[in-house]
Design a protein around this motif. Sequence first.
Motif, PDB file in Angstrom:
ATOM      1  N   GLY A  17       0.820  -1.212   0.000  1.00  0.00           N
ATOM      2  CA  GLY A  17       0.000   0.000   0.000  1.00  0.00           C
ATOM      3  C   GLY A  17       0.847   1.252   0.000  1.00  0.00           C
ATOM      4  N   ILE A  18       1.909   1.251   0.791  1.00  0.00           N
ATOM      5  CA  ILE A  18       2.811   2.406   0.814  1.00  0.00           C
ATOM      6  C   ILE A  18       3.486   2.570  -0.542  1.00  0.00           C
ATOM      7  CG2 ILE A  18       4.966   3.286   1.818  1.00  0.00           C
ATOM      8  CD1 ILE A  18       4.038   2.016   4.475  1.00  0.00           C
ATOM      9  N   GLY A  19       3.891   1.456  -1.140  1.00  0.00           N
ATOM     10  CA  GLY A  19       4.509   1.516  -2.466  1.00  0.00           C
ATOM     11  C   GLY A  19       3.568   2.070  -3.521  1.00  0.00           C
ATOM     12  N   LEU A  20       2.315   1.636  -3.469  1.00  0.00           N
ATOM     13  CA  LEU A  20       1.330   2.172  -4.420  1.00  0.00           C
ATOM     14  C   LEU A  20       1.086   3.654  -4.192  1.00  0.00           C
ATOM     15  CD1 LEU A  20      -1.300  -0.715  -4.547  1.00  0.00           C
ATOM     16  CD2 LEU A  20       0.193   0.065  -6.398  1.00  0.00           C
ATOM     17  N   TYR A  21       1.055   4.071  -2.947  1.00  0.00           N
ATOM     18  CA  TYR A  21       0.854   5.487  -2.631  1.00  0.00           C
ATOM     19  C   TYR A  21       2.001   6.335  -3.180  1.00  0.00           C
ATOM     20  CZ  TYR A  21       0.477   9.782   0.075  1.00  0.00           C
ATOM     21  OH  TYR A  21       0.396  11.095   0.453  1.00  0.00           O
ATOM     22  N   VAL A  22       3.231   5.883  -2.965  1.00  0.00           N
ATOM     23  CA  VAL A  22       4.399   6.632  -3.463  1.00  0.00           C
ATOM     24  C   VAL A  22       4.389   6.673  -4.985  1.00  0.00           C
ATOM     25  CG1 VAL A  22       6.926   6.576  -3.619  1.00  0.00           C
ATOM     26  CG2 VAL A  22       5.801   6.199  -1.421  1.00  0.00           C
ATOM     27  N   ALA A  23       4.076   5.542  -5.614  1.00  0.00           N
ATOM     28  CA  ALA A  23       4.029   5.510  -7.081  1.00  0.00           C
ATOM     29  C   ALA A  23       2.930   6.432  -7.607  1.00  0.00           C
ATOM     30  CB  ALA A  23       3.797   4.077  -7.552  1.00  0.00           C
ATOM     31  N   TRP A  24       1.780   6.436  -6.949  1.00  0.00           N
ATOM     32  CA  TRP A  24       0.670   7.302  -7.371  1.00  0.00           C
ATOM     33  C   TRP A  24       1.046   8.767  -7.237  1.00  0.00           C
ATOM     34  CZ3 TRP A  24      -3.520   6.731 -10.117  1.00  0.00           C
ATOM     35  CH2 TRP A  24      -4.489   7.722 -10.104  1.00  0.00           C
TER      36      TRP A  24
END
Length: 70
Positions: free
Chosen positions: A43-50
Amino acid sequence: MKATVKNKNKNASRKNNNNVDSNLVTLDQLTLIAAILGLIVSGIGLYVAWKQFNNNDPNYNESEDINLLR
């Protein structure tokens, strides 16, 4: 005398089964914790990518990134 030996063996095998059961419960708990941590990290990775994908900073210049990679 044989009955006493059989009872001791049954008790020993029950204790071993209890140890195996408690080890399996502990392993299941650790697996659940690892799965939850994996979801949090993804989830953190998706947030940073977004956030990087939606970077609308007018001063951002992609050519600077390309020059750094060369």
